[in-house]
Design a protein around this motif. Structure first.
Motif, mmCIF file in Angstrom:
data_model
loop_
_atom_site.group_PDB
_atom_site.id
_atom_site.type_symbol
_atom_site.label_atom_id
_atom_site.label_comp_id
_atom_site.label_asym_id
_atom_site.label_seq_id
_atom_site.Cartn_x
_atom_site.Cartn_y
_atom_site.Cartn_z
ATOM 1 N N GLU A 3 -32.646 16.801 -56.072
ATOM 2 C CA GLU A 3 -32.889 15.552 -56.788
ATOM 3 C C GLU A 3 -31.646 15.221 -57.603
ATOM 4 N N LEU A 4 -31.341 13.935 -57.677
ATOM 5 C CA LEU A 4 -30.210 13.450 -58.460
ATOM 6 C C LEU A 4 -30.664 12.224 -59.231
ATOM 7 N N ILE A 5 -30.351 12.192 -60.519
ATOM 8 C CA ILE A 5 -30.663 11.032 -61.354
ATOM 9 C C ILE A 5 -29.366 10.597 -62.033
ATOM 10 N N VAL A 6 -29.001 9.321 -61.814
ATOM 11 C CA VAL A 6 -27.784 8.764 -62.398
ATOM 12 C C VAL A 6 -28.086 7.367 -62.931
ATOM 13 N N LEU A 7 -27.173 6.837 -63.739
ATOM 14 C CA LEU A 7 -27.305 5.452 -64.177
ATOM 15 C C LEU A 7 -27.254 4.530 -62.966
ATOM 16 N N ALA A 8 -28.028 3.475 -63.001
ATOM 17 C CA ALA A 8 -28.029 2.484 -61.917
ATOM 18 C C ALA A 8 -26.803 1.596 -62.079
ATOM 19 N N ASP A 9 -25.667 2.137 -61.686
ATOM 20 C CA ASP A 9 -24.391 1.459 -61.859
ATOM 21 C C ASP A 9 -23.482 1.807 -60.691
ATOM 22 N N LYS A 10 -22.680 0.857 -60.242
ATOM 23 C CA LYS A 10 -21.801 1.076 -59.084
ATOM 24 C C LYS A 10 -20.843 2.235 -59.293
ATOM 25 N N ASP A 11 -20.515 2.547 -60.534
ATOM 26 C CA ASP A 11 -19.600 3.649 -60.806
ATOM 27 C C ASP A 11 -20.197 5.008 -60.450
ATOM 28 N N TYR A 12 -21.499 5.081 -60.264
ATOM 29 C CA TYR A 12 -22.163 6.347 -59.942
ATOM 30 C C TYR A 12 -22.526 6.475 -58.462
ATOM 31 N N LEU A 13 -22.188 5.464 -57.646
ATOM 32 C CA LEU A 13 -22.512 5.527 -56.225
ATOM 33 C C LEU A 13 -21.805 6.684 -55.529
ATOM 34 N N ALA A 14 -20.630 7.058 -55.999
ATOM 35 C CA ALA A 14 -19.909 8.179 -55.388
ATOM 36 C C ALA A 14 -20.720 9.467 -55.499
ATOM 37 N N LEU A 15 -21.421 9.659 -56.608
ATOM 38 C CA LEU A 15 -22.267 10.850 -56.755
ATOM 39 C C LEU A 15 -23.429 10.822 -55.773
ATOM 40 N N ALA A 16 -24.001 9.646 -55.564
ATOM 41 C CA ALA A 16 -25.102 9.518 -54.599
ATOM 42 C C ALA A 16 -24.611 9.828 -53.196
ATOM 43 N N ARG A 17 -23.460 9.295 -52.823
ATOM 44 C CA ARG A 17 -22.892 9.562 -51.488
ATOM 45 C C ARG A 17 -22.581 11.043 -51.314
ATOM 46 N N THR A 18 -22.021 11.656 -52.357
ATOM 47 C CA THR A 18 -21.686 13.075 -52.294
ATOM 48 C C THR A 18 -22.941 13.926 -52.153
ATOM 49 N N SER A 19 -24.005 13.546 -52.853
ATOM 50 C CA SER A 19 -25.254 14.314 -52.733
ATOM 51 C C SER A 19 -25.795 14.237 -51.307
ATOM 52 N N ALA A 20 -25.691 13.072 -50.680
ATOM 53 C CA ALA A 20 -26.157 12.921 -49.304
ATOM 54 C C ALA A 20 -25.338 13.796 -48.359
ATOM 55 N N MET A 21 -24.032 13.807 -48.546
ATOM 56 C CA MET A 21 -23.179 14.630 -47.689
ATOM 57 C C MET A 21 -23.479 16.107 -47.882
ATOM 58 N N GLN A 22 -23.723 16.524 -49.116
ATOM 59 C CA GLN A 22 -24.018 17.931 -49.392
ATOM 60 C C GLN A 22 -25.334 18.353 -48.746
ATOM 61 N N VAL A 23 -26.359 17.531 -48.883
ATOM 62 C CA VAL A 23 -27.649 17.853 -48.272
ATOM 63 C C VAL A 23 -27.513 17.915 -46.753
ATOM 64 N N ALA A 24 -26.838 16.951 -46.169
ATOM 65 C CA ALA A 24 -26.660 16.939 -44.712
ATOM 66 C C ALA A 24 -25.895 18.168 -44.240
ATOM 67 N N THR A 25 -24.904 18.587 -45.004
ATOM 68 C CA THR A 25 -24.132 19.778 -44.660
ATOM 69 C C THR A 25 -24.998 21.030 -44.754
ATOM 70 N N GLU A 61 -26.006 -0.048 -68.648
ATOM 71 C CA GLU A 61 -25.715 0.347 -70.031
ATOM 72 C C GLU A 61 -26.637 -0.376 -71.008
ATOM 73 N N VAL A 62 -27.061 -1.583 -70.638
ATOM 74 C CA VAL A 62 -27.957 -2.374 -71.495
ATOM 75 C C VAL A 62 -29.409 -1.960 -71.284
ATOM 76 N N THR A 63 -29.815 -1.824 -70.039
ATOM 77 C CA THR A 63 -31.229 -1.568 -69.732
ATOM 78 C C THR A 63 -31.584 -0.089 -69.697
ATOM 79 N N GLY A 64 -30.586 0.775 -69.463
ATOM 80 C CA GLY A 64 -30.873 2.199 -69.297
ATOM 81 C C GLY A 64 -31.446 2.525 -67.928
ATOM 82 N N ALA A 65 -31.362 1.579 -66.992
ATOM 83 C CA ALA A 65 -31.928 1.794 -65.658
ATOM 84 C C ALA A 65 -31.252 2.972 -64.971
ATOM 85 N N LYS A 66 -32.040 3.717 -64.234
ATOM 86 C CA LYS A 66 -31.553 4.894 -63.519
ATOM 87 C C LYS A 66 -31.842 4.763 -62.033
ATOM 88 N N LEU A 67 -31.034 5.422 -61.231
ATOM 89 C CA LEU A 67 -31.300 5.617 -59.815
ATOM 90 C C LEU A 67 -31.764 7.061 -59.670
#
Length: 127
Positions: A3-25, A61-67
């Protein structure tokens, strides 16, 4: 599985992509399927960050929304569930991003429950 929880912001998409690659590996998926899962996770997360035409999404940053990404392995499939606040008119199932999701993983489901979007990606696993 993971499981990964990050801010819902484009700057954190790299972490989401990396998590997908790690799981697939970890699942020993072939390289093309690793790339497909990475692309699908990126597209799924991006769908929560893009406003419908004429609408605006407040910054995380305003809403605190998370992915929130959850990876669950079953004997015959990998399920990736992405949750976040649903933007207005989400999901846009008739746009190119939706077709990218279907082509990359096969089965895609979207639901909205109490303002939270739930996007489930189902990728068959090789025997």
């Amino acid at each position: 599985m993971a499981e990964l929880i990050v801010l819902a912001d484009k700057d954190y998409l790299a972490l989401a992509r990396t998590s997908a690659m790690q799981v697939a590996t970890l699942l020993d998926l072939p390289l093309p399927e690793v790339a497909d899962l990475r692309l699908a996770v990126d597209e799924a997360c991006t769908s929560f960050l893009v406003a419908a035409p004429g609408r605006r999404i407040e910054p995380a940053e305003v809403t605190g929304a998370k992915l929130r990404l959850c990876y669950d392995r079953y004997p015959d499939r990998l399920e990736v569930v992405v949750r976040s606040e649903a933007p207005p008119m989400w999901p846009a199932q008739y746009e190119i991003g939706w077709e990218v999701l279907r082509a990359a993983v096969g089965q895609v489901r979207a639901d909205v429950v109490d303002g939270i979007g739930i996007l489930t990606l189902v990728m068959p696993l090789p025997n």
